[in-house]
Design a protein around this motif. Structure first.
Motif, mmCIF file in Angstrom:
data_model
loop_
_atom_site.group_PDB
_atom_site.id
_atom_site.type_symbol
_atom_site.label_atom_id
_atom_site.label_comp_id
_atom_site.label_asym_id
_atom_site.label_seq_id
_atom_site.Cartn_x
_atom_site.Cartn_y
_atom_site.Cartn_z
ATOM 1 N N THR A 1 0.856 -1.181 0.000
ATOM 2 C CA THR A 1 0.000 0.000 0.000
ATOM 3 C C THR A 1 0.891 1.229 0.000
ATOM 4 O OG1 THR A 1 -1.734 -1.160 1.222
ATOM 5 C CG2 THR A 1 -1.815 1.238 1.239
ATOM 6 N N LEU A 2 0.634 2.155 -0.932
ATOM 7 C CA LEU A 2 1.417 3.369 -1.048
ATOM 8 C C LEU A 2 0.519 4.593 -0.927
ATOM 9 C CD1 LEU A 2 3.603 2.493 -4.180
ATOM 10 C CD2 LEU A 2 4.256 2.314 -1.767
ATOM 11 N N THR A 3 1.017 5.592 -0.227
ATOM 12 C CA THR A 3 0.392 6.907 -0.211
ATOM 13 C C THR A 3 1.429 7.859 -0.792
ATOM 14 O OG1 THR A 3 -0.830 6.307 1.782
ATOM 15 C CG2 THR A 3 -0.761 8.640 1.207
ATOM 16 N N VAL A 4 1.079 8.503 -1.910
ATOM 17 C CA VAL A 4 2.026 9.320 -2.652
ATOM 18 C C VAL A 4 1.503 10.758 -2.743
ATOM 19 C CG1 VAL A 4 2.753 7.313 -4.017
ATOM 20 C CG2 VAL A 4 0.991 8.825 -4.915
ATOM 21 N N PRO A 5 2.375 11.732 -3.027
ATOM 22 C CA PRO A 5 1.887 13.088 -3.281
ATOM 23 C C PRO A 5 0.914 13.105 -4.465
ATOM 24 C CG PRO A 5 4.241 13.121 -2.870
ATOM 25 C CD PRO A 5 3.836 11.673 -2.993
ATOM 26 N N GLU A 6 -0.063 13.999 -4.424
ATOM 27 C CA GLU A 6 -1.113 14.047 -5.448
ATOM 28 C C GLU A 6 -0.580 14.145 -6.872
ATOM 29 O OE1 GLU A 6 -2.923 17.555 -3.770
ATOM 30 O OE2 GLU A 6 -4.700 16.395 -3.201
ATOM 31 N N LYS A 7 0.506 14.865 -7.077
ATOM 32 C CA LYS A 7 1.057 15.091 -8.422
ATOM 33 C C LYS A 7 2.131 14.072 -8.801
ATOM 34 C CE LYS A 7 -1.159 19.028 -8.996
ATOM 35 N NZ LYS A 7 -2.261 19.160 -9.909
ATOM 36 N N ALA A 8 2.255 12.990 -8.058
ATOM 37 C CA ALA A 8 3.266 11.965 -8.340
ATOM 38 C C ALA A 8 2.987 11.279 -9.671
ATOM 39 C CB ALA A 8 3.286 10.927 -7.222
#
Length: 164
Positions: A59-66
């Protein structure tokens, strides 16, 4: 489950070289990538580039603009609220996309469900059903399953579409 935070900028390129299980990617307003799973490794390989590999679910949480590049995944892939460019290689499970930017997919063994795709979508070799809603330009190549597209705001190209 282990959790690790990788410091990046607001627009990192996140590469998942392989994932042995399910992959879930969501976003946040932060400037780091948060990874959760039981058996993964990650390394910042260049400025604003992170490479990850996992033998199990991830599970990854990334910056919105990634931007995302998923090379191979042995299970289903879910990506929500990621506005950067998304590239998927060989996905052995289903793919779910919701509120994303442009997407290019090489091969999907399962069904593809996409909603609110705000950039062009290019898909080759879908093996299952393709269900899309609220999409921009769409190009589908070598489809063998049922295709449903509702509310396309752009061109739709079907190349070599067949029924199973």
């Amino acid at each position: 489950m282990r959790e690790e935070r990788f410091e990046t900028g607001k627009t990192p390129h996140v590469v998942v070289s392989e994932c042995g299980g399910a992959l879930v990617v969501g976003s946040w307003t932060g400037t780091a990538v948060l990874a959760q799973g039981s058996d993964f490794s990650g390394e910042v390989t260049a400025v604003d580039q992170l490479t990850l590999a996992s033998a199990a679910d991830l599970t990854l949480t990334v910056p919105e603009k990634a931007s995302l590049t998923i090379k191979t995944c042995g299970g289903p892939v879910t990506i929500k609220h990621v506005d950067g460019i998304i590239g998927l290689g060989a996905i052995m499970g289903a793919v779910t996309l919701n509120d994303v930017g442009s997407v290019k997919i090489r091969a999907v063994a399962g069904d593809l469900h996409g909603e609110n795709i705000n950039g062009p979508l290019a898909l080759e070799h879908p093996q299952g059903r393709v269900t899309l809603r609220n999409v921009a330009d769409v190009t589908l190549k070598k489809t063998i399953g049922e295709v449903t597209i509702r509310y396309a705001n752009g061109a739709v190209h079907l190349v070599d579409a067949r029924d199973k």
